[in-house]
Design a protein around this motif. Structure first.
Motif, PDB file in Angstrom:
ATOM      1  N   THR A  68       0.860  -1.184   0.000  1.00  0.00           N
ATOM      2  CA  THR A  68       0.000   0.000   0.000  1.00  0.00           C
ATOM      3  C   THR A  68       0.893   1.229   0.000  1.00  0.00           C
ATOM      4  N   GLN A  69       1.406   1.556   1.170  1.00  0.00           N
ATOM      5  CA  GLN A  69       2.348   2.655   1.222  1.00  0.00           C
ATOM      6  C   GLN A  69       3.287   2.398   2.387  1.00  0.00           C
ATOM      7  N   LEU A  70       4.445   3.074   2.348  1.00  0.00           N
ATOM      8  CA  LEU A  70       5.486   2.732   3.318  1.00  0.00           C
ATOM      9  C   LEU A  70       5.778   3.850   4.301  1.00  0.00           C
ATOM     10  N   PRO A 119       0.825   4.037   7.891  1.00  0.00           N
ATOM     11  CA  PRO A 119      -0.072   2.898   7.644  1.00  0.00           C
ATOM     12  C   PRO A 119      -1.277   3.307   6.807  1.00  0.00           C
ATOM     13  N   TYR A 120      -1.672   2.457   5.835  1.00  0.00           N
ATOM     14  CA  TYR A 120      -2.949   2.669   5.167  1.00  0.00           C
ATOM     15  C   TYR A 120      -4.023   2.508   6.258  1.00  0.00           C
ATOM     16  N   PRO A 121      -5.070   3.370   6.290  1.00  0.00           N
ATOM     17  CA  PRO A 121      -5.867   3.470   7.522  1.00  0.00           C
ATOM     18  C   PRO A 121      -6.985   2.460   7.767  1.00  0.00           C
ATOM     19  N   PHE A 174       7.142  -0.735  -4.799  1.00  0.00           N
ATOM     20  CA  PHE A 174       6.996  -0.300  -3.413  1.00  0.00           C
ATOM     21  C   PHE A 174       5.557   0.024  -3.020  1.00  0.00           C
ATOM     22  N   VAL A 175       4.730   0.461  -3.969  1.00  0.00           N
ATOM     23  CA  VAL A 175       3.362   0.807  -3.585  1.00  0.00           C
ATOM     24  C   VAL A 175       2.304  -0.056  -4.256  1.00  0.00           C
ATOM     25  N   ARG A 176       2.705  -1.020  -5.018  1.00  0.00           N
ATOM     26  CA  ARG A 176       1.749  -1.960  -5.589  1.00  0.00           C
ATOM     27  C   ARG A 176       2.503  -3.249  -5.878  1.00  0.00           C
ATOM     28  N   LEU A 194      -8.338  -9.133   6.238  1.00  0.00           N
ATOM     29  CA  LEU A 194      -7.369  -8.717   5.216  1.00  0.00           C
ATOM     30  C   LEU A 194      -7.970  -7.554   4.438  1.00  0.00           C
ATOM     31  N   SER A 195      -7.273  -6.434   4.431  1.00  0.00           N
ATOM     32  CA  SER A 195      -7.814  -5.256   3.773  1.00  0.00           C
ATOM     33  C   SER A 195      -7.123  -5.040   2.434  1.00  0.00           C
ATOM     34  N   VAL A 196      -7.919  -4.950   1.373  1.00  0.00           N
ATOM     35  CA  VAL A 196      -7.332  -4.711   0.045  1.00  0.00           C
ATOM     36  C   VAL A 196      -7.882  -3.403  -0.538  1.00  0.00           C
ATOM     37  N   ASN A 232      -1.266  10.956  10.333  1.00  0.00           N
ATOM     38  CA  ASN A 232      -2.459  10.298  10.856  1.00  0.00           C
ATOM     39  C   ASN A 232      -3.556  10.485   9.812  1.00  0.00           C
ATOM     40  N   LYS A 233      -4.397   9.459   9.660  1.00  0.00           N
ATOM     41  CA  LYS A 233      -5.466   9.585   8.658  1.00  0.00           C
ATOM     42  C   LYS A 233      -6.802   9.699   9.372  1.00  0.00           C
ATOM     43  N   LEU A 234      -7.609  10.613   8.914  1.00  0.00           N
ATOM     44  CA  LEU A 234      -8.977  10.732   9.423  1.00  0.00           C
ATOM     45  C   LEU A 234      -9.884  11.085   8.259  1.00  0.00           C
ATOM     46  N   ASP A 258     -21.212   3.051  -2.778  1.00  0.00           N
ATOM     47  CA  ASP A 258     -21.538   3.503  -1.429  1.00  0.00           C
ATOM     48  C   ASP A 258     -20.534   4.515  -0.879  1.00  0.00           C
ATOM     49  N   TYR A 259     -19.229   4.281  -1.141  1.00  0.00           N
ATOM     50  CA  TYR A 259     -18.242   5.161  -0.515  1.00  0.00           C
ATOM     51  C   TYR A 259     -18.256   6.560  -1.115  1.00  0.00           C
ATOM     52  N   ILE A 260     -19.032   6.742  -2.189  1.00  0.00           N
ATOM     53  CA  ILE A 260     -19.217   8.093  -2.729  1.00  0.00           C
ATOM     54  C   ILE A 260     -20.647   8.567  -2.470  1.00  0.00           C
TER      55      ILE A 260
HETATM   56  C1  B12 Z   1      -7.458   8.918  -0.055  1.00  0.00           C
HETATM   57  C2  B12 Z   1      -7.317   7.932  -1.207  1.00  0.00           C
HETATM   58  C3  B12 Z   1      -6.067   7.803  -1.795  1.00  0.00           C
HETATM   59  C4  B12 Z   1      -4.848   8.566  -1.315  1.00  0.00           C
HETATM   60  C5  B12 Z   1      -4.161   8.009  -0.096  1.00  0.00           C
HETATM   61  C6  B12 Z   1      -4.506   6.638   0.357  1.00  0.00           C
HETATM   62  C7  B12 Z   1      -4.507   6.637   1.858  1.00  0.00           C
HETATM   63  N1  B12 Z   1      -5.613   6.468   2.505  1.00  0.00           N
HETATM   64  O1  B12 Z   1      -3.530   6.858   2.434  1.00  0.00           O
HETATM   65  C8  B12 Z   1      -3.904   8.509  -2.545  1.00  0.00           C
HETATM   66  C9  B12 Z   1      -4.129   9.767  -3.316  1.00  0.00           C
HETATM   67  C10 B12 Z   1      -2.422   8.348  -2.257  1.00  0.00           C
HETATM   68  C11 B12 Z   1      -4.501   7.310  -3.292  1.00  0.00           C
HETATM   69  C12 B12 Z   1      -3.793   6.644  -4.253  1.00  0.00           C
HETATM   70  C13 B12 Z   1      -4.323   5.615  -5.005  1.00  0.00           C
HETATM   71  N2  B12 Z   1      -5.601   5.210  -5.034  1.00  0.00           N
HETATM   72 CO1  B12 Z   1      -6.933   5.855  -3.778  1.00  0.00          CO
HETATM   73  N3  B12 Z   1      -8.349   6.375  -2.673  1.00  0.00           N
HETATM   74  C14 B12 Z   1      -8.422   7.175  -1.664  1.00  0.00           C
HETATM   75  C15 B12 Z   1      -9.871   7.226  -1.133  1.00  0.00           C
HETATM   76  C16 B12 Z   1     -10.517   8.525  -1.591  1.00  0.00           C
HETATM   77  C17 B12 Z   1      -9.991   7.080   0.381  1.00  0.00           C
HETATM   78  C18 B12 Z   1      -9.163   5.943   0.963  1.00  0.00           C
HETATM   79  C19 B12 Z   1      -9.269   5.907   2.456  1.00  0.00           C
HETATM   80  O2  B12 Z   1      -8.299   6.118   3.148  1.00  0.00           O
HETATM   81  N4  B12 Z   1     -10.468   5.640   3.000  1.00  0.00           N
HETATM   82  C20 B12 Z   1     -10.693   5.496   4.422  1.00  0.00           C
HETATM   83  C21 B12 Z   1     -10.611   4.006   4.760  1.00  0.00           C
HETATM   84  C22 B12 Z   1     -10.866   3.787   6.226  1.00  0.00           C
HETATM   85  O3  B12 Z   1     -11.649   3.401   4.006  1.00  0.00           O
HETATM   86  P1  B12 Z   1     -11.449   1.971   3.319  1.00  0.00           P
HETATM   87  O4  B12 Z   1     -10.051   1.694   3.043  1.00  0.00           O
HETATM   88  O5  B12 Z   1     -12.401   1.853   2.207  1.00  0.00           O
HETATM   89  O6  B12 Z   1     -11.924   0.985   4.502  1.00  0.00           O
HETATM   90  C23 B12 Z   1     -13.295   0.801   4.861  1.00  0.00           C
HETATM   91  C24 B12 Z   1     -14.013  -0.278   4.049  1.00  0.00           C
HETATM   92  O7  B12 Z   1     -13.482  -0.468   2.762  1.00  0.00           O
HETATM   93  C25 B12 Z   1     -13.926  -1.498   4.889  1.00  0.00           C
HETATM   94  N5  B12 Z   1     -12.743  -2.346   4.832  1.00  0.00           N
HETATM   95  C26 B12 Z   1     -11.503  -2.056   4.471  1.00  0.00           C
HETATM   96  N6  B12 Z   1     -10.707  -3.121   4.618  1.00  0.00           N
HETATM   97  C27 B12 Z   1     -11.465  -4.105   5.110  1.00  0.00           C
HETATM   98  C28 B12 Z   1     -11.146  -5.418   5.447  1.00  0.00           C
HETATM   99  C29 B12 Z   1     -12.144  -6.241   5.951  1.00  0.00           C
HETATM  100  C30 B12 Z   1     -11.821  -7.635   6.315  1.00  0.00           C
HETATM  101  C31 B12 Z   1     -13.463  -5.749   6.116  1.00  0.00           C
HETATM  102  C32 B12 Z   1     -14.516  -6.624   6.641  1.00  0.00           C
HETATM  103  C33 B12 Z   1     -13.777  -4.442   5.758  1.00  0.00           C
HETATM  104  C34 B12 Z   1     -12.766  -3.633   5.269  1.00  0.00           C
HETATM  105  O8  B12 Z   1     -14.006  -0.978   6.200  1.00  0.00           O
HETATM  106  C35 B12 Z   1     -13.297   0.260   6.277  1.00  0.00           C
HETATM  107  C36 B12 Z   1     -14.006   1.167   7.252  1.00  0.00           C
HETATM  108  O9  B12 Z   1     -15.333   1.345   6.882  1.00  0.00           O
HETATM  109  C37 B12 Z   1     -10.493   5.972  -1.826  1.00  0.00           C
HETATM  110  C38 B12 Z   1     -11.975   6.061  -2.169  1.00  0.00           C
HETATM  111  C39 B12 Z   1     -12.808   5.938  -0.909  1.00  0.00           C
HETATM  112  N7  B12 Z   1     -13.625   6.901  -0.647  1.00  0.00           N
HETATM  113  O10 B12 Z   1     -12.664   4.991  -0.153  1.00  0.00           O
HETATM  114  C40 B12 Z   1      -9.622   5.820  -3.070  1.00  0.00           C
HETATM  115  C41 B12 Z   1      -9.386   4.426  -3.642  1.00  0.00           C
HETATM  116  C42 B12 Z   1      -9.129   3.445  -2.520  1.00  0.00           C
HETATM  117  N8  B12 Z   1      -8.168   4.583  -4.426  1.00  0.00           N
HETATM  118  C43 B12 Z   1      -8.136   3.866  -5.506  1.00  0.00           C
HETATM  119  C44 B12 Z   1      -7.024   3.759  -6.389  1.00  0.00           C
HETATM  120  C45 B12 Z   1      -7.240   2.960  -7.666  1.00  0.00           C
HETATM  121  C46 B12 Z   1      -5.811   4.359  -6.097  1.00  0.00           C
HETATM  122  C47 B12 Z   1      -4.525   4.275  -6.932  1.00  0.00           C
HETATM  123  C48 B12 Z   1      -4.164   2.851  -7.381  1.00  0.00           C
HETATM  124  C49 B12 Z   1      -4.670   5.260  -8.096  1.00  0.00           C
HETATM  125  C50 B12 Z   1      -3.564   5.164  -9.106  1.00  0.00           C
HETATM  126  N9  B12 Z   1      -3.923   4.676 -10.264  1.00  0.00           N
HETATM  127  O11 B12 Z   1      -2.462   5.494  -8.808  1.00  0.00           O
HETATM  128  C51 B12 Z   1      -3.467   4.841  -5.969  1.00  0.00           C
HETATM  129  C52 B12 Z   1      -2.726   3.735  -5.195  1.00  0.00           C
HETATM  130  C53 B12 Z   1      -1.658   4.334  -4.330  1.00  0.00           C
HETATM  131  C54 B12 Z   1      -0.936   3.394  -3.428  1.00  0.00           C
HETATM  132  N10 B12 Z   1      -0.629   2.201  -3.760  1.00  0.00           N
HETATM  133  O12 B12 Z   1      -0.615   3.787  -2.390  1.00  0.00           O
HETATM  134  C55 B12 Z   1      -9.446   3.146  -5.737  1.00  0.00           C
HETATM  135  C56 B12 Z   1      -9.355   1.637  -5.553  1.00  0.00           C
HETATM  136  C57 B12 Z   1     -10.395   0.942  -6.377  1.00  0.00           C
HETATM  137  C58 B12 Z   1      -9.860  -0.248  -7.071  1.00  0.00           C
HETATM  138  N11 B12 Z   1     -10.031  -0.292  -8.361  1.00  0.00           N
HETATM  139  O13 B12 Z   1      -9.306  -1.118  -6.489  1.00  0.00           O
HETATM  140  C59 B12 Z   1     -10.409   3.895  -4.727  1.00  0.00           C
HETATM  141  C60 B12 Z   1     -11.509   3.038  -4.129  1.00  0.00           C
HETATM  142  C61 B12 Z   1     -11.011   5.086  -5.508  1.00  0.00           C
HETATM  143  C62 B12 Z   1     -11.523   4.769  -6.878  1.00  0.00           C
HETATM  144  N12 B12 Z   1     -12.714   4.255  -7.056  1.00  0.00           N
HETATM  145  O14 B12 Z   1     -10.819   4.966  -7.825  1.00  0.00           O
HETATM  146  N13 B12 Z   1      -5.765   7.048  -2.887  1.00  0.00           N
END
Ligand code: B12
Length: 652
Positions: A22-24, A27-29, A181-183, A231-233, A368-370, A389-391
């Motif tokens: 994810t990132q180094l 922590p991814y949050p 490093f990030v994928r 496992l979070s992807v 820190n991520k919020l 949903d996340y949008i």
């Molecule tokens: C901020 C963000 C970024 C930021 C920083 C990431 C970070 N957080 O540090 C930046 C700009 C760096 C970024 C980059 C990229 N991103 Co981005 N990003 C986001 C965004 C807007 C929010 C991510 C986040 O932190 N959310 C907060 C956390 C808490 O939410 P979450 O991870 O979804 O977790 C929740 C649920 O998913 C679930 N969950 C998560 N894990 C698990 C595990 C289990 C077991 C269970 C039950 C539930 C669960 O519960 C959590 C709490 O409710 C999302 C879209 C979104 N709104 O989610 C896109 C998103 C994750 N990104 C995406 C992508 C594609 C990328 C890039 C690959 C883009 C690119 N081509 O370069 C890069 C990858 C960079 C890398 N490898 O580091 C896609 C992934 C979709 C996919 N196809 O897989 C998303 C969904 C947006 C989109 N539709 O395009 N990103």
């Protein structure tokens, strides 16, 4: 009867894992959010970041010894130049790797002097651009333009990052070409209509990286003895490793329950029908994880039937079933405060490879991520996955709850930098947040993504800056009013100019997300967009930017109603696995690949203040073999006029 270990009703133990990569730098949050939530509900929840752990294991003295073994096992004739260089310099790599890592972790800052001598770290091909510069400038300092005379630490971090890049090249050439490093092995998952490539990769004999990852997973299991592993992807580039970890878990103890979730699942696996995913994963959940997890844990404790699982895929009699008992999600202000407890915050790496100022915030420093508000309050953009949903589920927390969370996180981590990971933080919520931070006297630095709304007045921008806002990113997309309208972006180029300038005047770094290749975009649109971008840089509105190629996804309005955008989608194969990007034909027939290369080159130069006064057509000349593209129809003073409030002049 389920084959799982009987869960103790009182305290089922849950271990959340972040898989590589994810990132180094931080922590991814997702797992930190879920761990905080589960603890707030009384669960024994633990967490580990195996992305960081894997990199620290590879980039260690022992890791390099193993890498040397793999490199030596290659027949000499097949060894690439990086591999030969590594083997030749191996004693120096082995002697320096632990120090270089400690330095990048911020644990040994004085080593910067030694690294900057350029005699300490061995230098492979990744240093060639620096060497070429010295030759060209007859001994000039290649890094002075970027780091100035005083940037001792940054300069050394850049050099140490190049050193890691060299080693990563060796790893790719000698062990695993999918490593980054990030994928990691991203192609196996991203928009993959069939599980076949992933299934084959998972069935292959483990290579050195797979072996290390399996060992790390099993060590983690031994430390925590979990009943359930999450496992979070978030991205496609973490799917392969997540499934490798699941293999290791099941091999160690098949009764441990494995659950998969995260941004990739929420986006690409909504129609999952591939039973083989469930060879090592027991449950896959969709969207926000809190409610589905509570339901699942209750089910595993025998307190809820299988029919009352929430947004959950599982395999029953060899077939994938989706169970979704309708139950409301946990309100955003009741999801608890994320916790970083258990993650080695002093071990993250501040890499410095890209000199783009905003990318630097993403990859450098511990943030820190919020989330200020869940989802997007606008949700109209036609290129965006607005139905997901996340949008689409928009929910804001009160400023009081947010600042309580901020205070709790600072108390826990000792660090005051925050990245708001919102889709687009709403101006109203940010205003209230700033007022609350200022009133309570809470000193933090923060940055995040917004829409360049006119609500961001100069006064509000100054208030946000006073509350700690240091950087803002936002979409300018294809910087053309015609296309912004087609995208339903709800902003104009003039408005973006005024808002970004207000942020810049308040001392906030401004990054623009830019796009090319949108349906109907012509060569003229592209030249005009670059002219607008040039002027935005020249007028001090934006400091950083990145041009992304438009990709049509099946969830976006363009993907759902292509005819409204004048394009035709290519047929998408039926997919039991991932679905996201879809190819399309645009009758405009423009060669966006060539234009894109020119756009990126121009932007790179603009960010360094180069070429800001020149005709933008010069950036296209190399790509188009000297052929001049049409001149911009945008007047050269367009942005200056927008800023001074005068009427815009468009050349016909
Ligand atoms: C901020 C963000 C970024 C930021 C920083 C990431 C970070 N957080 O540090 C930046 C700009 C760096 C970024 C980059 C990229 N991103 Co981005 N990003 C986001 C965004 C807007 C929010 C991510 C986040 O932190 N959310 C907060 C956390 C808490 O939410 P979450 O991870 O979804 O977790 C929740 C649920 O998913 C679930 N969950 C998560 N894990 C698990 C595990 C289990 C077991 C269970 C039950 C539930 C669960 O519960 C959590 C709490 O409710 C999302 C879209 C979104 N709104 O989610 C896109 C998103 C994750 N990104 C995406 C992508 C594609 C990328 C890039 C690959 C883009 C690119 N081509 O370069 C890069 C990858 C960079 C890398 N490898 O580091 C896609 C992934 C979709 C996919 N196809 O897989 C998303 C969904 C947006 C989109 N539709 O395009 N990103």
């Amino acid at each position: 009867m389920q084959p799982y270990r009987a869960l103790s009703a009182a305290t089922p133990r849950v271990l959340g894992l972040v898989p590589p990569m994810t990132q180094l730098n931080t922590p991814y949050p997702s797992i930190a959010y879920l761990t905080g939530f589960l603890r707030s509900r009384g669960f024994d929840a633990r967490q580990e970041d195996l992305a960081l752990a894997l990199v620290l294991r590879i980039f260690s003295r022992e890791g390099l010894a193993a890498l040397r073994g793999a490199a030596e096992a290659q027949p000499p004739a097949r060894r690439s130049a990086p591999v030969r260089h590594f083997l030749g310099e191996y004693p120096r790599y082995a002697a320096t790797v632990d120090s270089a890592i400690a330095f990048l972790q911020g644990r040994d800052p004085t080593l910067a002097h030694r690294i900057n001598t350029r005699e300490f770290l061995p230098e492979g091909a990744r240093f060639d651009p620096l060497k070429a510069y010295v030759a060209r400038e007859k001994g000039g300092d290649p890094l002075a333009w970027a780091f100035g005379a005083l940037g001792l630490q940054d300069r050394a971090r850049h050099l140490a990052t190049l050193y890691l890049d060299d080693i990563a090249d060796v790893l790719r050439d000698a062990v695993d070409e999918r490593f980054e490093f990030v994928r990691y092995a991203e192609k196996l998952a991203a928009s993959q209509p069939t599980f076949e490539p992933l299934a084959r990769a998972l069935a292959a004999a483990p290579n050195l990286v797979d072996g290390m990852l399996a060992t790390l997973a099993q060590e983690s299991l031994a430390r925590h003895a979990p009943d359930v592993v999450l496992l979070s992807v978030p991205f496609p580039g973490s799917v392969y490793a997540a499934l490798r970890i699941a293999q290791a878990v099941k091999r160690k103890d098949p009764r441990v329950v494995t659950v998969l979730g995260g941004g990739f699942v929420n986006t690409e696996l909504r129609g999952l029908r591939e039973p083989r995913v469930f060879d090592t994963i027991d449950y896959v959940t969709l969207d926000a994880g809190e409610r589905p997890l509570l339901a699942l844990l209750e089910h595993l404790q025998g307190r809820r039937s299988r029919e009352r699982l929430v947004r959950c895929f599982l395999r029953v009699d060899g077939k994938v079933r989706y169970v979704n008992f309708p139950e409301p999600d946990i309100p955003f202000d009741e999801t608890g405060t994320p916790t970083w407890d258990g993650l080695p915050l002093d071990r993250y790496l501040s890499l410095l490879d890209m000199l783009n100022p905003m990318h630097r915030l993403w990859s450098d420093g511990r943030w820190n991520k919020l989330t200020a508000a869940l989802g997007c309050y606008w949700k109209k953009c036609t290129f965006c996955d607005v139905g997901l949903d996340y949008i689409s589920r928009y929910e804001a927390a009160s400023a009081k709850v947010l600042v309580d969370r901020i205070e709790a996180v600072v108390a826990e981590t000792g660090q005051t930098g925050f990245h708001f990971v919102d889709e687009a933080a709403p101006p109203k919520a940010l205003k209230a947040l700033a007022a609350e931070l200022l009133e309570r006297g809470v000193s933090i630095s923060w940055w995040g993504n917004v829409r360049f709304e006119k609500t961001f007045t100069p006064e509000l921008c100054r208030q946000l800056a006073r509350s700690g806002c240091i950087a803002i990113s936002g979409g300018l997309e294809v910087a053309s009013d015609r296309l912004l309208k087609l995208m339903k972006k709800g902003v104009t180029v003039d408005q973006v100019a005024r808002v970004t300038r207000a942020f810049a005047d308040a001392g906030v770094l401004v990054h623009a997300y830019l796009m090319y290749g949108f349906p109907t975009q012509t060569v003229q649109d592209t030249v005009d967009a670059l002219e607008n971008v040039r002027q935005l840089f020249a007028n001090g509105c934006i400091h950083s930017g990145f041009f992304h190629r438009f990709a049509c996804t099946v969830h976006s309005p363009v993907g759902k109603r292509p005819q409204d955008f004048g394009v035709t989608l290519l047929p998408l194969p039926e997919s039991p696995f991932a679905r996201n990007d879809v190819a399309f034909i645009d009758p405009a027939g423009v060669d966006h690949d060539r234009l894109g290369r020119a756009l990126r080159k121009a932007l790179y130069n603009f960010m360094h203040g180069v070429g800001l006064e020149e005709d933008v057509r010069r950036w296209f000349e190399d790509e188009f073999e000297g052929k001049r593209l049409p001149r911009p129809t945008v007047g050269r003073q367009r942005i200056a006029r927008a800023l001074s409030g005068r009427k815009l002049r468009v050349r016909a």
